[in-house]
Design a protein around this motif. Structure first.
Motif, PDB file in Angstrom:
ATOM      1  N   ASP A 294      92.840 -58.735 149.012  1.00 40.05           N
ATOM      2  CA  ASP A 294      94.086 -58.205 149.567  1.00 40.05           C
ATOM      3  C   ASP A 294      94.260 -58.554 151.040  1.00 40.05           C
ATOM      4  OD1 ASP A 294      96.498 -56.529 149.445  1.00 40.05           O
ATOM      5  OD2 ASP A 294      95.385 -55.189 150.769  1.00 40.05           O
ATOM      6  N   ARG A 295      93.170 -58.595 151.803  1.00 37.19           N
ATOM      7  CA  ARG A 295      93.274 -58.828 153.241  1.00 37.19           C
ATOM      8  C   ARG A 295      92.213 -59.834 153.710  1.00 37.19           C
ATOM      9  NH1 ARG A 295      94.523 -52.458 154.822  1.00 37.19           N
ATOM     10  NH2 ARG A 295      96.312 -52.376 153.413  1.00 37.19           N
TER      11      ARG A 295
ATOM     12  N   GLN B 220      97.550 -59.782 153.121  1.00 34.57           N
ATOM     13  CA  GLN B 220      97.852 -59.725 154.550  1.00 34.57           C
ATOM     14  C   GLN B 220      96.732 -60.428 155.316  1.00 34.57           C
ATOM     15  OE1 GLN B 220      99.462 -55.947 156.058  1.00 34.57           O
ATOM     16  NE2 GLN B 220      99.143 -55.085 154.025  1.00 34.57           N
TER      17      GLN B 220
ATOM     18  N   PHE C 222      93.503 -52.998 161.052  1.00 32.20           N
ATOM     19  CA  PHE C 222      93.895 -53.917 159.983  1.00 32.20           C
ATOM     20  C   PHE C 222      93.322 -53.491 158.643  1.00 32.20           C
ATOM     21  CE2 PHE C 222      93.017 -57.901 157.592  1.00 32.20           C
ATOM     22  CZ  PHE C 222      94.331 -58.265 157.343  1.00 32.20           C
TER      23      PHE C 222
ATOM     24  N   GLY D  65      96.602 -52.402 157.489  1.00 35.47           N
ATOM     25  CA  GLY D  65      97.220 -53.705 157.358  1.00 35.47           C
ATOM     26  C   GLY D  65      97.996 -54.085 158.593  1.00 35.47           C
TER      27      GLY D  65
END
Length: 401
Positions: free
Chosen positions: A166-167, A310, A369, A373
């Motif tokens: 996801d990140r 992201q 983050f 995010g």
């Protein structure tokens, strides 16, 4: 505590395979299905990213990346909080800290692989990590975080397994090395292979080409520091003692000064050859030099097009190994795919290894983050740095200018 996963036959990108890929790894925290964070280590790092559950393990290794190399970042109540996340760090294939690599024993021969170990790529590291996570029962990853070549490793996750992460946090990293760094790495490798004790890579048992490896590491340390940091740290000061017997001395050495900067480099060489393997240094620098995010695609944007998460890029103004401009180009590639992206630029004269030496500079942006995010204020509002999505500071583009 370091554990070892036996993952079976593994075919490398070069087409060669080994009978059993073993990865040394450490895991911290509890897995809850959606909270896994994979940490990718830098060139000479190990699986032991933090002291969690093992106090005192960092002693004697503060500059070495061998033990607890990111202890200020990973742990309870730290930016990568092990009370919230299930954190995994694996030593990459080709290294010498427990994973399969040149100094490891080939189960088919009972002897070290040596130069018979297959060439490795950053893509091989990513695929090996994915297999390890499957072995641990982890399907999807909340985030992949890495610095330096570990940041390249993180970018490769966005390219190779976009549906599983996801990140992405790529710290002091780039999509590829520039020609200057390629050239310096080539010289470092030649220092190793020119050492008579390298013996074509089959020097086991024994320490092998310690002079060549020491020179390679000294060149690496020059790459990791900025001109400003070297001037502040060493200047032209004399060391105040005679040169050690690290390398043979030239006849004029007794007349001229032995300087602080030489003493520092000799100390780093002495420490490094005690803990690292020369063949592994060759293998890992080759993997780093070879990496190109756009390989197999028409561009960096095309390589990242399938990623739907992201991204955080974090760079340092004094870093000429992976510059702010290079990090901005990665951030722009993410943006062009529609990815929510922040580029956080830290004003620091330390140089490339600032992400290790100044962990406080990345604490707030990384914590924000992972938790929230990319959103207004989540990764940029700190006293030491600014998020510069559209403009960024100039850097020391060459050590020799």
């Amino acid at each position: 505590m370091t554990e070892f996963a036996s993952l079976g036959r593994f075919e490398f990108a070069c087409g060669e395979s080994i009978a059993d890929l073993v990865l040394a790894y450490e895991a911290y925290g509890e897995y809850e299905g959606d909270n896994a964070v994979l940490v990718c280590h830098a060139l000479t790092g190990s699986a032991n990213v933090a002291n969690v559950g093992s106090p005192g393990r960092r002693e004697g290794n503060e500059d070495g990346q061998a033990r607890a190399w990111w202890d200020a970042v990973v742990g309870p109540a730290k930016p990568i909080d092990t009370t919230e996340y299930f954190v995994v760090c694996a030593n990459v294939p080709g290294s010498c800290y427990g994973s399969s690599g040149p100094p490891a024993t080939d189960p088919e021969t009972g002897a070290p692989y040596g130069a018979d170990f297959p060439p490795v790529t950053v893509g091989d590291w990513t695929r090996a990590q994915a297999r390890l996570l499957e072995h641990l029962g982890v399907d999807d990853v909340h985030a992949v975080v890495g610095g330096s070549v570990g940041g390249m490793n993180a970018l490769d996750w966005a390219k190779r397994y976009p549906e599983r992460v996801d990140r992405i946090a790529a710290i002091a990293a780039a999509a590829r090395l520039d020609p200057q760094c390629l050239a310096l790495d080539a010289v470092a490798r030649r220092a190793i292979t020119s050492d008579p004790k390298w013996e074509g890579g089959d020097y086991y048992p024994g320490h092998g080409p310690t002079d060549g490896l020491g020179l390679a590491r000294q060149l690496g340390h020059v790459m990791y520091l900025s001109k400003a940091s070297m001037d502040e740290k060493f200047g032209r000061r004399e060391a105040g003692r005679e040169a050690p017997d690290t390398f043979p001395a030239d006849p004029g050495s007794l007349f001229f000064a032995y300087r602080d900067v030489e003493s520092y480099l000799d100390y780093q060489a002495e420490r490094f050859v005690e803990r690292f393997d020369a063949n592994s240094y060759l293998y890992l620098t080759r993997a780093m030099d070879d990496y190109d995010l756009a390989d197999g695609y028409t561009s960096d944007v095309d390589a990242l097009a399938a990623f739907d998460g992201q991204a955080l890029c974090l760079s340092y103004t004094g870093d000429w190994h992976f510059t702010v401009e290079q990090s901005e180009r990665v951030a722009e590639a993410f943006r062009e795919t529609g990815t929510a992206t922040a580029h956080h630029v830290v004003d620091s004269d330390h140089g490339h290894d600032a992400f290790l030496a100044e962990p406080e500079t990345l604490a707030a942006p990384l914590r924000g983050f992972l938790a929230s995010g990319v959103r207004a204020g989540s990764v940029s509002d700190t006293a030491t740095a600014t998020d510069r999505s559209s403009q960024f500071a100039p850097v020391h583009t060459s050590l020799f200018s």
